[in-house]
Design an enzyme around this catalytic site. Sequence first.
Site, PDB file in Angstrom:
ATOM      1  N   ASP A 210      -9.216   0.724   3.137  1.00 60.02           N
ATOM      2  CA  ASP A 210      -9.136   1.269   1.865  1.00 60.02           C
ATOM      3  C   ASP A 210     -10.603   0.848   1.030  1.00 60.02           C
ATOM      4  OD1 ASP A 210      -7.238   2.688   2.546  1.00 60.02           O
ATOM      5  OD2 ASP A 210      -5.699   1.335   1.609  1.00 60.02           O
TER       6      ASP A 210
ATOM      7  N   THR B  50      -2.423   6.782  -3.953  1.00 59.48           N
ATOM      8  CA  THR B  50      -1.322   7.278  -3.481  1.00 59.48           C
ATOM      9  C   THR B  50      -0.065   7.233  -4.356  1.00 59.48           C
ATOM     10  OG1 THR B  50      -1.857   6.582  -1.279  1.00 59.48           O
ATOM     11  CG2 THR B  50       0.119   7.827  -1.149  1.00 59.48           C
ATOM     12  N   THR B  51       0.148   5.749  -4.850  1.00 68.45           N
ATOM     13  CA  THR B  51       1.144   5.149  -5.661  1.00 68.45           C
ATOM     14  C   THR B  51       1.046   6.126  -6.886  1.00 68.45           C
ATOM     15  OG1 THR B  51       0.774   3.124  -4.519  1.00 68.45           O
ATOM     16  CG2 THR B  51       2.281   3.457  -6.303  1.00 68.45           C
TER      17      THR B  51
ATOM     18  N   ASP C 290       0.636  -1.111   0.096  1.00 68.38           N
ATOM     19  CA  ASP C 290       0.024  -0.051  -0.028  1.00 68.38           C
ATOM     20  C   ASP C 290       0.863   1.092  -0.216  1.00 68.38           C
ATOM     21  OD1 ASP C 290      -1.580   1.801   0.464  1.00 68.38           O
ATOM     22  OD2 ASP C 290      -2.989   1.090   2.070  1.00 68.38           O
TER      23      ASP C 290
END
Lengths: 551, 531
Positions: free
Chosen positions: B393, B92-93, B59
């Site tokens: 998530d 995020t990534t 994550d």
Amino acid sequence: MNSTREIITLQFGHYSNFIGSHFWNLQEASFNYDENCEPQEICNDVLYREGVNMKGEVTYTPRMLCVDLKNSYYQLPDVHGGLYDLESSDLDEELLDSSTKIQTIREELVPHNEYFADLAKQEQFIDNGVEEKLNVTEKVYNLDNDVKIWSDFLKARFHPRTITSIDEYKHNDTSNLFNNFAQGMALWDSYKMKEIWTDNLRLYAEECDYLQGFHISMDSLNGFGGLACKSLEYLKDEYSNKNIIAMPVMSNNYIIGDENSELYAVNTSLLFSSLFEHSNMFVPLSTSDGGWVKSQKHLSLDYLCYKNELDYHSSAILASAIDTFTLGYRSRSDCGSMKTECTRLTPLGRKAVSASIQLPLGFESKSNLLDFLQESKLPLWQPISPRCITEMSVAQTVVLRGINEKMLYSNNFIRDSKNPSHHCTSVSAMLKLYLSFCDNVRMTEVYAFDSSLETIAPFPNIFSQYVNQHGFLESTYRSATSVVAKCTAISGLHNSNSTRDMLIELQTDSSKVKCSKLSHVFNYEIDLMDYKETLENLLVLSDNYSTNDCL
Amino acid sequence: MAAISLLNPKAEFARAAQALAVNISAARGIQDVMKTNLGPKGTMKMLVSGAGDIKITKDGNVLLHEMQIQHPTASLIARASTAMDDATGDGTTSTVLIIGELLKQAENYISEGVHPRVLTEGMIKARDKALELLEKIKVEGKPDRQRLYDMATTSLRTKVDRKLADQMADICVDAVLSIQREDGIDLHMVELMEMQHKTSTETTLVKGLVLDHGSRHPDMPRKVENAYILTCNVSMEYEKSEVNSGFFYKTAEEREKLALAERDFIEQRVKKVIELKRKVCPPGSGKSFVVINQKGIDPFSLDMLAKEGIIGLRRAKRRNMERLSLACGGSAVNSVDDMTEDVLGYAGSVYEYVLGENKYTFVEDCKNPLSVTILIKGPNKYTLTQIKDAIHDGLRAIKNSIDDGAVVPGAGAFEIFAWQELQKFKDEIKGKSRLGIQAFAEALLIIPKTISINSGFDAQDMIVKLQEECRESIGPVGVNVDSGEVLQPVDAGIFDNYCVKKQILNSCTIIASNLLLVDEIMRAGMSSLKG
């Protein structure tokens, strides 16, 4: 059904945890694992809890929660870990199971210092059933240069829920400092504090049958004051009518390390003002006289040679004091409670109380208490609260430890029937009598305990050469290969009129800081108006201490 | 020589091209680290701390929090990306990747002499266009259960094992659907309860509540059925009176009497509860009574309750009081005077489960639970944390798609589509700012590229295939991570959150253009300003 009056300990900040580590080490050193011996006078269940781990083994860990910044501690698996972990072999199976590729990022390993290396070795010997023994308790260690953070000398093991690490700020990170009260207050809203920390606290409280209150220590110079203040508000809300004894602590090392010191006084005044509101009693603690400002003068005890700039040393002294002055309501004989202690020591809203210590007592090895008291000069102790003296007190608690009843009189003692000091049956009675003659404090409570402080490693080796292994004075040098394993001590809490001066000085020091410099410090939790009000409030509170004829 | 060094000889600085180089290298550095973790076939990272603590994750949000990023630019990007996660729970990534790629593309043009300002103008135009395109490609309509399930699997597979992800997606969807109310979804009403269990790894949904504490009296029943639930916030703990008033007594009996009188106050409260119990559960009715108190209950009071066969739980979580009344009905009371039959909730069964030193109380078989619990079992701390993060998530992703009322086809479909449309759009724009649009379009392709690289396929191959398909087909197309071919994400059930995509487009463009416009980096200043 036992009726232990449990206490939950809360620690906020790095220096608090330094003191805490020493405190829990001291507790652990005093444990007695012998089944046959009679119960100790100190009831450890007040601070400790019994539990069962996953393997079905019984554990005994402090009922404590501590908070510190990221990277300010580490837990070594072969020293600290293990209580609640399962075998690590599970891990490898787990990894083989999952089909995804795994990339490993490894930090540099933390090296063990000499003491931990020996502890780990000892553990191994026990596991392998080897008879050879390492005597950790009798070896002289010099960890002064090795100890950088509190886990470097922490021997006690904690329950996994004990430590909360704040991820927003890092320890010793100069680009993102955690140095003001408002930052701490804002931190309370983070998930870690508001959800996880409060939940952990609730789990401890749920286990307690007769929870009597909380011990809270916090760093008062940096942002932890704000965090602690918010958590106090929470405690008042959720655990109303429990007692709260707060101990704001000030590290001398922290002050020297930073030239930018004006916030210290500001943070401290904000904290103190909030403690007046939310705690039942608070005891500022510091070994240096300045407290929140740089000062050359620091606590000097006759038989100690410690380095005031080392947190490792100064925290050991403060931990000994806390361990001693709280004995009154931690003993097995049901003589005191936090509530009575607080109400007695804080008449008329005088919630700030100063502390004192003498460690070790200058008690010669063949001497007796009567001779010792007759020859000694007042005061018997030195203050460890900044800007405070212990004279002019209206109420005080004094705890003496390490002297037993056999040491009351000398062997060839001739009793004078008219002298009341010749007819004391207990140590506390004699000390009380002595204080009633020499010290004009009206309300004095005296406790005495046989058990002394267990100052084996990792307690720093700070005793003067004249102190022998049992903590008594000797005219000859102690050999370089022996350690002081036990130590006598006297420590007290005093509600002194000099606290007024402390509060006024704090107010002056913080009002010297220009308001324009502070505006960027505050956030939505607190603004300049609130701050000015706080300073006013401190002055008002200091008036509580001005009337001499109270009581 | 920079002006600052006249004023402060100690100041460190980097100018113009050098400053840009610093920023770009930082952005690409952090991009390189995160690259391998994108997509369902991305690798995991195992973080081992100096003391030997282990954390395994892929994550992006967790990684950025755990990794110690020193470089100021990199940590700026990291903070922006994690803030993104706080707002939407995903992406995020992708944010890190796109920022890095935007800077990389811009670098090419800047080295050829294009002014950064021109580029950023183009990028902003491209972003506005991309947002329009997002509106075009999104699949609107209130998502049904299948759609939500697809949504959750897409999000979860990028975070945990495939097998685990599919199982968890099911649980997450059920959880969100059962707490859904007219006035929206409050994810706090889904309780996540961890259980460290020696042998099993399993996640289950409990339609009711699991409390992390049990009764503290040996005589209380361990399991009851048909239970009335009383939730209250009333202290049943004897405290010595507040004022320092001593008792005045002559004999021991007298003292005893006075102490009893003080206790009587608390006893009255407990008696009120017992009275209510007797009223609603007459003997032989097969009904039972459970008291769940937010405040403490001392052993004497517990004893009184136990004698009546009442289960008494003390120190309940504050939030559980709200959850309890949603799960079982009834309402929480703050005073014994409010205790009537109306405030009682109902649960089909209440039982205790002991695991090591921890006790758990299950409140199950509720009539219409509007609050549920996801129970996570795992053998060690890091597995539990990993699953917990993933469930968080997953829940967010489902809530987002219900709130948005729309989803976006995943597997890189949007990026390919946007690239194609931006190429057309570029021709409509005059001047050098079209270079910015070109850079933006190319940068978006990093997502499908990385997905295919992580699945073991050639990136260029894949992109060419996708571009061809996209031109010809009507619907959106994406990467098939198993075969390396083109697939239809709508048919395959791969969906992304609309709001996440939107947020990514917005924040990446802003951060990248800010970094591009930096022409001087200085490290100087008074330490007092750091506060």
